[in-house]
Design a protein around this motif. Structure first.
Motif, PDB file in Angstrom:
ATOM      1  N   UNK A 105       0.830  -1.209   0.000  1.00 34.34           N
ATOM      2  CA  UNK A 105       0.000   0.000   0.000  1.00 34.34           C
ATOM      3  C   UNK A 105       0.863   1.258   0.000  1.00 34.34           C
ATOM      4  N   UNK A 106       1.929   1.235   0.786  1.00 35.80           N
ATOM      5  CA  UNK A 106       2.791   2.414   0.875  1.00 35.80           C
ATOM      6  C   UNK A 106       3.642   2.585  -0.382  1.00 35.80           C
ATOM      7  N   UNK A 107       4.114   1.473  -0.964  1.00 35.23           N
ATOM      8  CA  UNK A 107       4.907   1.552  -2.194  1.00 35.23           C
ATOM      9  C   UNK A 107       4.085   2.151  -3.333  1.00 35.23           C
ATOM     10  N   UNK A 108       2.788   1.884  -3.343  1.00 35.98           N
ATOM     11  CA  UNK A 108       1.928   2.392  -4.413  1.00 35.98           C
ATOM     12  C   UNK A 108       1.648   3.887  -4.279  1.00 35.98           C
ATOM     13  N   UNK A 109       2.121   4.496  -3.202  1.00 40.91           N
ATOM     14  CA  UNK A 109       2.076   5.956  -3.115  1.00 40.91           C
ATOM     15  C   UNK A 109       3.110   6.567  -4.068  1.00 40.91           C
ATOM     16  N   UNK A 110       4.081   5.739  -4.478  1.00 35.44           N
ATOM     17  CA  UNK A 110       5.151   6.202  -5.366  1.00 35.44           C
ATOM     18  C   UNK A 110       5.060   5.530  -6.731  1.00 35.44           C
ATOM     19  N   UNK A 111       4.841   4.224  -6.748  1.00 38.52           N
ATOM     20  CA  UNK A 111       4.837   3.467  -7.996  1.00 38.52           C
ATOM     21  C   UNK A 111       3.486   3.524  -8.693  1.00 38.52           C
TER      22      UNK A 111
END
Length: 388
Positions: A105-111
């Motif tokens: 969930x947190x990685x998808x704030x960037x990717x």
């Protein structure tokens, strides 16, 4: 974007590349590259240090390439020895899976989620027989693995090195074989492991991956690598005001280091340090929470710290009585994580109730209204005692 322009963009901010020539060739191959980034979910939260390779991965995505996010649910249970002077404690499978859910969930704030292939390395490692594991170990020598600096230092000090730790670089390298990585991205401390991946790919007749290392981000203390355990981290999932405020707390010297790592350029020479820091803080909040919340975080910061005002929106907390010890109040409303931290802040004079500074940790607050509590530089709360 032409190859040379793409190459210049992708190399910006990197520390070491193996090799730029190979990357140039692959960028000119007219096909999406498979760009690997591996994470061992040993904790539930990502911080800015983790975001550095993710930002680079996003650059590859924006150029049309495929991000391959390898979740090391198998390797996390072994423990990466990188930068350690002792073996990591074993993590349970349940804990790793739980952490991995928040990582995504947190990685998808960037990717870009549409250009991410997520794989779990337990998919192949748990299917390996004992014989296959032993054959994998034949692909490297103990002498080769012990050349790694972490192991050399521990060896010289007479500190124990577990056999499973020596095996870890091979496991990370084998991930590259299994996902057929064209490029692998990681922190500068991962260089050894990523080069092992190149070697293993060559052994199985795959083109060796290009390795890009990125600098490690210093924490807000300006002394140590960013780490949640050291209390010097800014979490990707933290609130806009918290991210903005913590960024504004760093020194001008540290800001000069963060700019090229996070923004890809130097601090403008004609910019006032305070304004340059606000730009950095606003950019970070925008990346994780959006432009609107970034603007609001800046306005809140300037209202509170530049004009000595309080935020427009202050959370309210119900209290069970009309008299409570100050440390219990701070704990019950979440202003501090522990009594020791509350005691430290009170002793330093960082806690105020309706403008009255409290400096004795043994103090008890008696309420006659709904006072405003301030703890530290950024925590505000309106207290609502029972019966008032």
């Amino acid at each position: 974007m032409v190859v040379e322009e793409a190459l210049a963009l992708l190399l910006r901010g990197t520390e070491q590349v193996y090799s730029a020539h190979e990357l140039r060739e692959r960028l000119g191959a007219s096909r999406p590259l498979r760009v690997k980034f591996g994470v061992d979910p040993t904790s539930p939260d990502l911080h800015l240090g983790h975001s550095v390779p993710l930002f680079k991965l996003r650059q590859f995505q924006d150029l049309g390439h495929q991000a391959v996010l390898v979740i090391g649910d198998f390797t996390a249970q072994i423990g990466d020895p990188t930068g350690r002077n002792a073996a990591r404690p074993e993590a349970s499978a349940e804990e790793v899976r739980r952490n991995a859910a928040t990582y995504r969930e947190q990685a998808f704030r960037i990717l870009d989620p549409d250009r991410v292939e997520i794989v779990w390395n337990s998919t192949w490692f748990e299917k390996m027989t004992s014989r296959e594991m032993l054959l994998l170990q034949r692909r490297a020598t103990a002498t080769q693995i012990l050349q790694r600096r972490d192991f050399q230092q521990r060896w010289e000090k007479g500190e124990p090195i577990g056999l499973h730790e020596l095996f870890y670089p091979l496991l990370q390298g084998w991930d590259s074989v299994m996902v057929r990585a064209d490029v692998e991205i990681g922190g500068s401390d991962q260089l050894f492991n990523m080069l092992i991946g190149r070697d293993l790919q060559e052994q199985v007749k795959q083109p060796p991956q290009v390795v890009l290392t990125l600098p490690l981000l210093e924490g807000v203390d300006g002394e140590n690598k960013m780490s949640k355990s050291l209390g010097n981290a800014i979490g990707v999932a933290e609130g806009p005001e918290e991210i903005f405020g913590k960024t504004m707390s760093i020194s001008d010297e540290l800001m000069g280091k963060w700019y090229p790592i996070l923004l890809g350029n130097l601090v403008p020479p004609d910019a006032h340090p305070m304004e340059a820091k606000k730009k950095l803080a606003e950019w970070l909040v925008a990346r994780f929470h959006g432009e609107e919340k970034a603007e609001k975080a800046r306005m809140t910061f300037e209202r509170v710290f530049s004009h000595r005002e309080v935020p427009e929106e202050i959370p309210e907390f119900d209290l069970p009585g009309q008299e409570m010890p100050i440390l219990e109040i701070l704990l019950s409303i979440g202003a501090v994580p522990s009594k020791s931290e509350g005691r430290r802040l009170v002793t330093q004079g960082a806690v105020l109730v309706d403008g009255l500074r409290i400096t004795d940790p043994r103090s008890t607050v008696r309420f006659t209204a709904h006072p405003l509590l301030r703890c530290g530089r950024r925590f505000f709360a309106r207290l609502k005692p029972e019966g008032l």
